[in-house]
Motif scaffolding. Structure first.
Motif, PDB file in Angstrom:
ATOM      1  N   ALA A 248       0.823  -1.217   0.000  1.00  0.00           N
ATOM      2  CA  ALA A 248       0.000   0.000   0.000  1.00  0.00           C
ATOM      3  C   ALA A 248       0.853   1.261   0.000  1.00  0.00           C
ATOM      4  CB  ALA A 248      -0.950  -0.012   1.199  1.00  0.00           C
ATOM      5  N   ARG A 249       1.973   1.249   0.720  1.00  0.00           N
ATOM      6  CA  ARG A 249       2.820   2.433   0.805  1.00  0.00           C
ATOM      7  C   ARG A 249       3.530   2.732  -0.512  1.00  0.00           C
ATOM      8  NH1 ARG A 249       5.913   0.261   6.009  1.00  0.00           N
ATOM      9  NH2 ARG A 249       5.650  -1.589   4.697  1.00  0.00           N
ATOM     10  N   GLN A 250       3.731   1.703  -1.352  1.00  0.00           N
ATOM     11  CA  GLN A 250       4.420   1.919  -2.627  1.00  0.00           C
ATOM     12  C   GLN A 250       3.571   2.706  -3.617  1.00  0.00           C
ATOM     13  OE1 GLN A 250       5.176  -2.231  -3.570  1.00  0.00           O
ATOM     14  NE2 GLN A 250       7.341  -2.018  -3.005  1.00  0.00           N
ATOM     15  N   LEU A 251       2.252   2.654  -3.460  1.00  0.00           N
ATOM     16  CA  LEU A 251       1.378   3.312  -4.437  1.00  0.00           C
ATOM     17  C   LEU A 251       1.339   4.825  -4.261  1.00  0.00           C
ATOM     18  CD1 LEU A 251      -1.612   0.832  -4.708  1.00  0.00           C
ATOM     19  CD2 LEU A 251       0.513   0.940  -6.008  1.00  0.00           C
ATOM     20  N   GLY A 252       2.039   5.336  -3.264  1.00  0.00           N
ATOM     21  CA  GLY A 252       2.158   6.783  -3.151  1.00  0.00           C
ATOM     22  C   GLY A 252       3.116   7.361  -4.176  1.00  0.00           C
ATOM     23  N   LYS A 255       5.386   6.305 -10.262  1.00  0.00           N
ATOM     24  CA  LYS A 255       5.945   5.240 -11.090  1.00  0.00           C
ATOM     25  C   LYS A 255       5.481   3.867 -10.612  1.00  0.00           C
ATOM     26  CE  LYS A 255      10.093   7.714 -12.629  1.00  0.00           C
ATOM     27  NZ  LYS A 255      11.592   7.717 -12.658  1.00  0.00           N
ATOM     28  N   ASN A 256       5.459   3.686  -9.289  1.00  0.00           N
ATOM     29  CA  ASN A 256       4.993   2.406  -8.755  1.00  0.00           C
ATOM     30  C   ASN A 256       3.519   2.183  -9.063  1.00  0.00           C
ATOM     31  OD1 ASN A 256       7.511   1.776  -7.681  1.00  0.00           O
ATOM     32  ND2 ASN A 256       7.051   2.720  -5.701  1.00  0.00           N
ATOM     33  N   LEU A 257       2.738   3.243  -8.993  1.00  0.00           N
ATOM     34  CA  LEU A 257       1.312   3.131  -9.314  1.00  0.00           C
ATOM     35  C   LEU A 257       1.117   2.764 -10.779  1.00  0.00           C
ATOM     36  CD1 LEU A 257      -1.663   3.412  -8.598  1.00  0.00           C
ATOM     37  CD2 LEU A 257      -1.474   5.877  -9.020  1.00  0.00           C
ATOM     38  N   ALA A 258       1.877   3.419 -11.671  1.00  0.00           N
ATOM     39  CA  ALA A 258       1.773   3.109 -13.098  1.00  0.00           C
ATOM     40  C   ALA A 258       2.163   1.660 -13.376  1.00  0.00           C
ATOM     41  CB  ALA A 258       2.656   4.064 -13.897  1.00  0.00           C
ATOM     42  N   GLN A 259       3.202   1.185 -12.687  1.00  0.00           N
ATOM     43  CA  GLN A 259       3.636  -0.202 -12.863  1.00  0.00           C
ATOM     44  C   GLN A 259       2.567  -1.174 -12.360  1.00  0.00           C
ATOM     45  OE1 GLN A 259       7.295  -1.144 -10.878  1.00  0.00           O
ATOM     46  NE2 GLN A 259       7.498  -3.142 -11.842  1.00  0.00           N
ATOM     47  N   ALA A 260       1.931  -0.841 -11.232  1.00  0.00           N
ATOM     48  CA  ALA A 260       0.881  -1.705 -10.695  1.00  0.00           C
ATOM     49  C   ALA A 260      -0.303  -1.792 -11.664  1.00  0.00           C
ATOM     50  CB  ALA A 260       0.417  -1.191  -9.334  1.00  0.00           C
ATOM     51  N   PRO A 397      -4.720  -6.076  -6.448  1.00  0.00           N
ATOM     52  CA  PRO A 397      -4.622  -6.542  -5.061  1.00  0.00           C
ATOM     53  C   PRO A 397      -3.400  -5.925  -4.386  1.00  0.00           C
ATOM     54  CG  PRO A 397      -3.957  -8.278  -6.584  1.00  0.00           C
ATOM     55  CD  PRO A 397      -4.384  -7.120  -7.423  1.00  0.00           C
ATOM     56  N   ILE A 398      -3.584  -5.339  -3.228  1.00  0.00           N
ATOM     57  CA  ILE A 398      -2.532  -4.603  -2.518  1.00  0.00           C
ATOM     58  C   ILE A 398      -2.264  -5.254  -1.169  1.00  0.00           C
ATOM     59  CG2 ILE A 398      -1.880  -2.351  -1.559  1.00  0.00           C
ATOM     60  CD1 ILE A 398      -3.839  -1.090  -3.524  1.00  0.00           C
ATOM     61  N   ARG A 399      -0.987  -5.360  -0.846  1.00  0.00           N
ATOM     62  CA  ARG A 399      -0.617  -5.854   0.477  1.00  0.00           C
ATOM     63  C   ARG A 399      -0.846  -4.758   1.519  1.00  0.00           C
ATOM     64  NH1 ARG A 399       2.662 -10.073   1.505  1.00  0.00           N
ATOM     65  NH2 ARG A 399       3.435 -11.342  -0.230  1.00  0.00           N
ATOM     66  N   HIS A 400      -1.501  -5.132   2.623  1.00  0.00           N
ATOM     67  CA  HIS A 400      -1.670  -4.212   3.746  1.00  0.00           C
ATOM     68  C   HIS A 400      -1.443  -5.024   5.013  1.00  0.00           C
ATOM     69  CE1 HIS A 400      -2.992  -0.728   5.991  1.00  0.00           C
ATOM     70  NE2 HIS A 400      -3.940  -1.427   6.591  1.00  0.00           N
ATOM     71  N   GLY A 401      -0.195  -5.052   5.459  1.00  0.00           N
ATOM     72  CA  GLY A 401       0.164  -5.928   6.552  1.00  0.00           C
ATOM     73  C   GLY A 401       0.097  -7.376   6.082  1.00  0.00           C
ATOM     74  N   GLN A 402      -0.673  -8.200   6.787  1.00  0.00           N
ATOM     75  CA  GLN A 402      -0.853  -9.599   6.409  1.00  0.00           C
ATOM     76  C   GLN A 402      -2.105  -9.805   5.561  1.00  0.00           C
ATOM     77  OE1 GLN A 402       1.429 -11.999   7.072  1.00  0.00           O
ATOM     78  NE2 GLN A 402       2.637 -10.271   7.859  1.00  0.00           N
ATOM     79  N   GLU A 403      -2.779  -8.722   5.210  1.00  0.00           N
ATOM     80  CA  GLU A 403      -4.019  -8.812   4.444  1.00  0.00           C
ATOM     81  C   GLU A 403      -3.785  -8.394   2.999  1.00  0.00           C
ATOM     82  OE1 GLU A 403      -6.736  -6.279   6.462  1.00  0.00           O
ATOM     83  OE2 GLU A 403      -7.226  -7.754   8.005  1.00  0.00           O
ATOM     84  N   PHE A 404      -4.742  -8.755   2.141  1.00  0.00           N
ATOM     85  CA  PHE A 404      -4.746  -8.328   0.736  1.00  0.00           C
ATOM     86  C   PHE A 404      -6.015  -7.518   0.496  1.00  0.00           C
ATOM     87  CE2 PHE A 404      -2.325 -12.284   0.831  1.00  0.00           C
ATOM     88  CZ  PHE A 404      -1.137 -11.857   0.244  1.00  0.00           C
ATOM     89  N   ILE A 405      -5.844  -6.281   0.042  1.00  0.00           N
ATOM     90  CA  ILE A 405      -6.974  -5.382  -0.183  1.00  0.00           C
ATOM     91  C   ILE A 405      -7.122  -5.165  -1.691  1.00  0.00           C
ATOM     92  CG2 ILE A 405      -7.909  -3.085   0.230  1.00  0.00           C
ATOM     93  CD1 ILE A 405      -6.219  -2.983   2.764  1.00  0.00           C
ATOM     94  N   PRO A 406      -8.226  -5.576  -2.285  1.00  0.00           N
ATOM     95  CA  PRO A 406      -8.430  -5.313  -3.712  1.00  0.00           C
ATOM     96  C   PRO A 406      -8.795  -3.840  -3.934  1.00  0.00           C
ATOM     97  CG  PRO A 406      -9.810  -7.136  -2.917  1.00  0.00           C
ATOM     98  CD  PRO A 406      -9.302  -6.398  -1.721  1.00  0.00           C
TER      99      PRO A 406
END
Length: 520
Positions: A248-252, A255-260, A397-406
């Protein structure tokens, strides 16, 4: 190109109709009606329907006598009389009703000979049904031309009759689609394009019946990645897929957002068509297909040969759906094209092995990504106002701790025909178009959230919805800080609002999807 005829307003259908008003040749009853009218008596009749049969036109008339009695009559005419036209008829002989047309009143019928581009702008897609088609008189050496009456089925002119000239005859009863090029010209859209839209809608319904939410599959892969019972190759595939998911922190970072977004599966087919097969390894949909191909035990209990593996990869998700049986669900069936796709879980099968369950989850995940892709196609195309809309819808799907948030994302670009032509020809600034974005995600403890934003010529406006009322109040208290941060990034910020609940749902035209009207 089809020209709309430029005749003036018609009070009678044409010279032949004027002649028929003297001779009665315009209209002939299919069945005699003796005694209906007294000799010399006149009555008014209204055209209720019309269809062309060969060179003649078959009419259904409603005749109203002086005493108010009404009778339905069937008649043939040598010239088309649009629905709603009125004729004055008379009884010529005492032993039969041979209707003599005294006068045709068609000046109250909406027969368009040119289009009002303020009501149907250039670029509007018109749809209509061909009522008549007749060859026009031509002199020696002239190109043949045909005149048709077309009943419009959509736009603000729905129900009106359009008179058009074309170089080829239009089949009577056929449906046609045409783009408005000007007040007196249309460009037909091939029927295949309409068939493609129908096929997309039908396939979307099917895919949404197969799909399920991504976290179910990701949780299963997490168990496989930490289990010693799974095969080495399967465990490596699970680890590789999970490692490719962004935090989740990478999407700030832009470039990371575009890659995702690029690796979300939304562009897999475009990459393959563009010859970029070597660059699809991190793509989510690619990894899911490979994961299914590696599963050793399909429901039939037979091992897959290399040829079968290749066939399965190409046929997904249709083959996987038919092979795995019915998918259970715990949520209502979503409407085609709805955003966001609701959460949907698969019911566990009794006495089912882990690998079979994983196969079902992976196939359902691919179907979910396909549903987003088909929704993108369904929402792309010309709008009623003549602009061109392009939609990209996907799920990350995004990692948020041990969870996955779509994180469900929908991007839309709307351009005028001039902006589109300038962008393709001159490489103009893409920000001149209208850009919209929708986001939907469920973040604990805030609950489900949806965001809708619009960027128009550098001005950003947005609305947020939070299903939990306390979350809505929290976000509303932070909108001032959000505005300051957006201004610091060089954006001109318009309205920012937060509402409790969810965005309005239900049937919406594309024009009604303008969430924020900056000109209001």
């Amino acid at each position: 190109m089809t020209e709309i005829n430029s005749l003036g307003a018609q009070t009678v259908p044409g010279p032949q109709a004027a002649k028929a008003a003297m001779t009665g040749e315009l209209l002939r009853l299919l069945q005699a009606q003796p005694g209906l009218l007294a000799p010399g008596e006149t009555a008014r009749a209204e055209v209720m329907s019309m269809r062309q049969v060969g060179v003649d036109f078959q009419l259904s008339l409603r005749l109203t006598q002086g005493n108010g009695n009404q009778t339905q009559l069937q008649a043939n005419a040598s010239q088309p009389l649009p629905q709603g036209s009125q004729v004055t008829v008379t009884q010529t002989e005492s032993n039969r009703l041979a209707v003599m047309v005294q006068q045709v009143h068609a000046n109250n019928i909406t027969t368009l000979t040119r289009l009002d581009t303020s009501q149907v702008p250039v670029g509007t897609l018109l749809q209509g049904k061909v009522l008549t088609s007749q060859p026009l008189p031509q002199n020696a050496g002239e190109i043949a031309s045909f005149r048709s009456l077309v009943s419009l089925l959509n736009s603000s002119q729905a129900g009106a009759t359009l008179a058009i000239d074309s170089p080829r005859p239009l089949p009577v009863g056929s449906l046609l689609s045409a783009l408005v090029q000007g007040d007196q010209s249309l460009r037909f859209v091939p029927l295949s394009g309409r068939q493609d839209q129908l096929a997309i809608a039908q396939q979307l319904v099917t895919q949404q019946g197969r799909q399920a939410s991504l976290p179910g599959l990701l949780n299963a892969l997490q168990q496989i990645a930490t289990s010693g019972d799974a095969g080495t190759q399967l465990r490596a595939s699970a680890e590789r897929l999970l490692a490719s998911l962004p935090d989740a922190r990478q999407l700030g970072d832009a470039k990371n957002l575009a890659q995702a977004l690029n690796n979300s599966g939304a562009f897999l087919e475009a990459k393959l068509l563009g010859g970029l097969a070597s660059g699809v390894a991190p793509d989510l949909k690619t990894q899911l297909v490979r994961l299914i191909a590696q599963l050793p035990n399909p429901p039939t209990g037979q091992a897959l040969t290399p040829a079968q593996t290749s066939t399965l990869a190409h046929a997904l998700p249709g083959f996987a759906r038919s092979a795995l049986g019915m998918l259970g669900q715990v949520s209502p069936r979503p409407q085609p094209g709805a955003f966001p796709l609701p959460s949907r879980l698969l019911q566990s099968l009794e006495n089912e092995g882990d690998l079979q369950q994983l196969l079902r989850l992976a196939a359902a995940a691919i179907s979910r990504l396909q549903s987003h892709a088909l929704s993108s196609l369904q929402q792309s195309g010309p709008l009623e106002n003549g602009n061109q809309q392009t939609t990209w819808q996907t799920e990350i799907p995004i990692r948020h701790g041990q969870e996955f948030i779509p994180l469900q994302v929908k991007l839309q670009r709307e351009e005028t025909p001039e902006q589109q032509a300038d962008r393709e020809r001159e490489g103009r600034d893409p920000l001149e178009a209208i850009w919209r974005i929708e986001l939907a995600f469920d973040l604990s403890p805030l609950g489900p959230l949806q965001v809708q934003a619009q960027l128009l010529q550098g001005r950003l406006s947005g609305q947020l919805w939070a299903e939990q009322e306390q979350t809505a109040r929290l976000i509303d208290s932070q909108l001032g800080t959000l505005r300051e941060r957006l201004l610091a990034r060089g954006l001109d910020v318009g309205d920012l609002e937060c509402h409790p609940g969810t965005p309005p749902q239900g049937p919406r035209t594309r024009l009604e999807q303008r969430w924020v009207d900056e000109t209001a």
